[in-house]
Design an enzyme around this catalytic site. Structure first.
Site, PDB file in Angstrom:
ATOM      1  N   TYR A 154       0.863  -1.126   0.016  1.00  0.00           N
ATOM      2  CA  TYR A 154      -0.009   0.099   0.123  1.00  0.00           C
ATOM      3  C   TYR A 154       0.904   1.104  -0.009  1.00  0.00           C
ATOM      4  CZ  TYR A 154      -3.825  -3.055   1.318  1.00  0.00           C
ATOM      5  OH  TYR A 154      -4.701  -4.120   1.271  1.00  0.00           O
ATOM      6  N   SER A 155       0.620   2.176  -0.964  1.00  0.00           N
ATOM      7  CA  SER A 155       1.466   3.525  -0.811  1.00  0.00           C
ATOM      8  C   SER A 155       0.938   4.272   0.412  1.00  0.00           C
ATOM      9  CB  SER A 155       0.978   4.151  -2.151  1.00  0.00           C
ATOM     10  OG  SER A 155       1.129   3.628  -3.337  1.00  0.00           O
ATOM     11  N   CYS A 335      -0.277   7.462 -10.303  1.00  0.00           N
ATOM     12  CA  CYS A 335      -0.414   6.418  -9.439  1.00  0.00           C
ATOM     13  C   CYS A 335      -2.182   6.017  -9.392  1.00  0.00           C
ATOM     14  CB  CYS A 335      -0.114   6.854  -8.133  1.00  0.00           C
ATOM     15  SG  CYS A 335      -0.223   5.598  -6.784  1.00  0.00           S
ATOM     16  N   GLU A 375       3.324   4.225 -10.774  1.00  0.00           N
ATOM     17  CA  GLU A 375       3.159   3.185 -10.060  1.00  0.00           C
ATOM     18  C   GLU A 375       1.751   2.938 -10.079  1.00  0.00           C
ATOM     19  OE1 GLU A 375       4.662   2.758  -5.506  1.00  0.00           O
ATOM     20  OE2 GLU A 375       2.870   3.536  -5.477  1.00  0.00           O
ATOM     21  N   TYR A 377      -1.207  -0.565 -10.236  1.00  0.00           N
ATOM     22  CA  TYR A 377      -1.359  -1.854  -9.711  1.00  0.00           C
ATOM     23  C   TYR A 377      -2.794  -2.454 -10.355  1.00  0.00           C
ATOM     24  CZ  TYR A 377      -3.303   1.780  -6.700  1.00  0.00           C
ATOM     25  OH  TYR A 377      -4.318   2.886  -6.455  1.00  0.00           O
TER      26      TYR A 377
END
Length: 377
Positions: A154-155, A335, A375, A377
């Site tokens: 988790y960012s 992101c 980034e 996901y």
């Protein structure tokens, strides 16, 4: 930067339904504004009081200050390291931290729940803005009987000083992953996200196993305080950018005096899905020359073709300006879900072709110059 008259000004703390805003300025021990301390007057747990205070303002401190006041942070030793901390704690030996608070960030019309989760690491798992924590949910890995669950990354959604400005906490922005059976339309808990539901269901005092920190791609370059940073997020991808912006605009960091441009694009479903909106809106008011904020609300706004407004459509509106900023050395960050990147890439390719440029060559140069940060996901 926006300047206030050089006179005695009152720092007004907005108290709204979004606890993340209150958490921006409130803490459980004394907090300093340029060396002047004030005692807490509002507990994070006093929800009854908070409800009565919604949409009002509390005058918490008068200070002699010629510009927008910032919060003094500590310990200063967090600025000493020349390289970011990496993998201080590994999956086989994670750090056991404690949940401080879990608060929903979204309104009733948001499709799904997103929570802001504050974790007390006691200063033992320091990190830099843009890094991630790993979380190991409790229980057994169903694919490996007897083994723990795999690590979920988790960012981190706070600066290195955390929400209480003392370097002892980290915050996560987590969307609860829920599975609905397509035939019955009913929720199937057995297929729900194990870690996201563990985190969103956690209570203050619960223990949590964390690893990391990890990641260098999304670190905020601070060699040029006058640089331009363009941040593009979908949903919980806002996490690292909240950390950047707190460091830029909320905290009095002796080693980093930001005077450039931070431009944030956030794509979510609707107004109730906006994350940390009060916090970002305050930066717009306080630093109009240094912060820009554009929202793409897919279920409420239309793009120029009459379709849903996605973050790539919002980028296209400002494409010429963004390309010029990139030509001048701006950093650009993405992101969020992987699904956002193809549309964004197509937008940039189309714009580049309109300018008589090769997007492939331009992208290669941006990566070579370390201006392109992704980034997904």
């Amino acid at each position: 930067m926006a300047q206030l008259a050089a006179s005695q000004v009152a720092v007004s703390v907005p108290v709204g339904s979004d606890l993340s805003t209150r958490r921006s300025v409130l803490k459980t021990n004394n907090l300093n504004f340029h060396g002047k301390s004030w005692a807490p007057f509002l507990s994070l747990e006093s929800k009854t009081t908070n409800a009565r205070l919604r949409n009002k303002q509390i005058i918490c401190q008068s200070v002699q200050q010629a510009s927008v006041p910032k919060v003094v942070v500590s310990p200063s030793s967090l600025e000493d390291a020349k390289e970011p901390p990496l993998n201080t704690y590994k999956p086989k030996e994670p750090y056991t931290a404690t949940i401080v608070s879990v608060e929903s960030l979204v309104g009733p019309k948001a499709p799904g729940e997103t929570c802001h989760i504050v974790i007390d690491h006691g200063g033992n798992v320091p990190y830099w803005e843009g890094q991630s924590y790993g979380v190991i949910p409790p229980g057994e890995n169903p694919k490996k009987p007897g083994a723990p669950h795999n690590v979920r990354l988790y960012s981190i959604a706070s600066s290195r000083y955390g929400d209480f400005f003392d370097g002892k906490t980290a915050s996560l922005c987590v969307r609860r992953a829920v599975y609905y059976d397509p035939e019955t339309g009913k929720e199937n808990p057995s297929k729900n996200g194990v870690c996201s539901n563990f985190l969103c269901n956690s209570k203050p005092g619960d223990k949590i196993r964390v690893t990391g920190p990890s990641g260098k791609i999304m670190l905020l370059p601070e060699d040029n305080p006058n640089a331009t940073h363009i941040m593009i997020a979908t949903g919980t991808g806002i996490a690292p950018f909240r950390g950047y912006l707190r460091r830029m605009f909320m905290e009095s960091v002796p080693t980093f005096k930001f005077n450039g441009l931070a431009w944030l694009f956030l794509g979510v479903a609707n107004s109730d899905s906006l994350l940390y909106d009060d916090e970002f809106t305050k930066y717009l008011k306080d630093y109009p020359d240094n912060f820009r904020f554009d929202r793409a609300l897919s279920r409420e706004q239309k793009n120029k073709s009459g379709g849903k407004m996605y973050v790539q459509d919002k980028i296209e509106e400002y494409s010429d300006e963004i390309c010029k900023l990139l030509d001048d050395g701006a950093h650009i960050y993405f992101c969020g879900l992987k699904g956002m990147m193809p549309g964004i890439q197509e937008t940039f390719k189309r714009v580049a072709e309109q300018r008589g440029e090769s997007w492939e060559q331009k992208l290669s140069q941006l990566k070579k110059n370390k201006q392109w940060h992704v980034e997904a996901y």
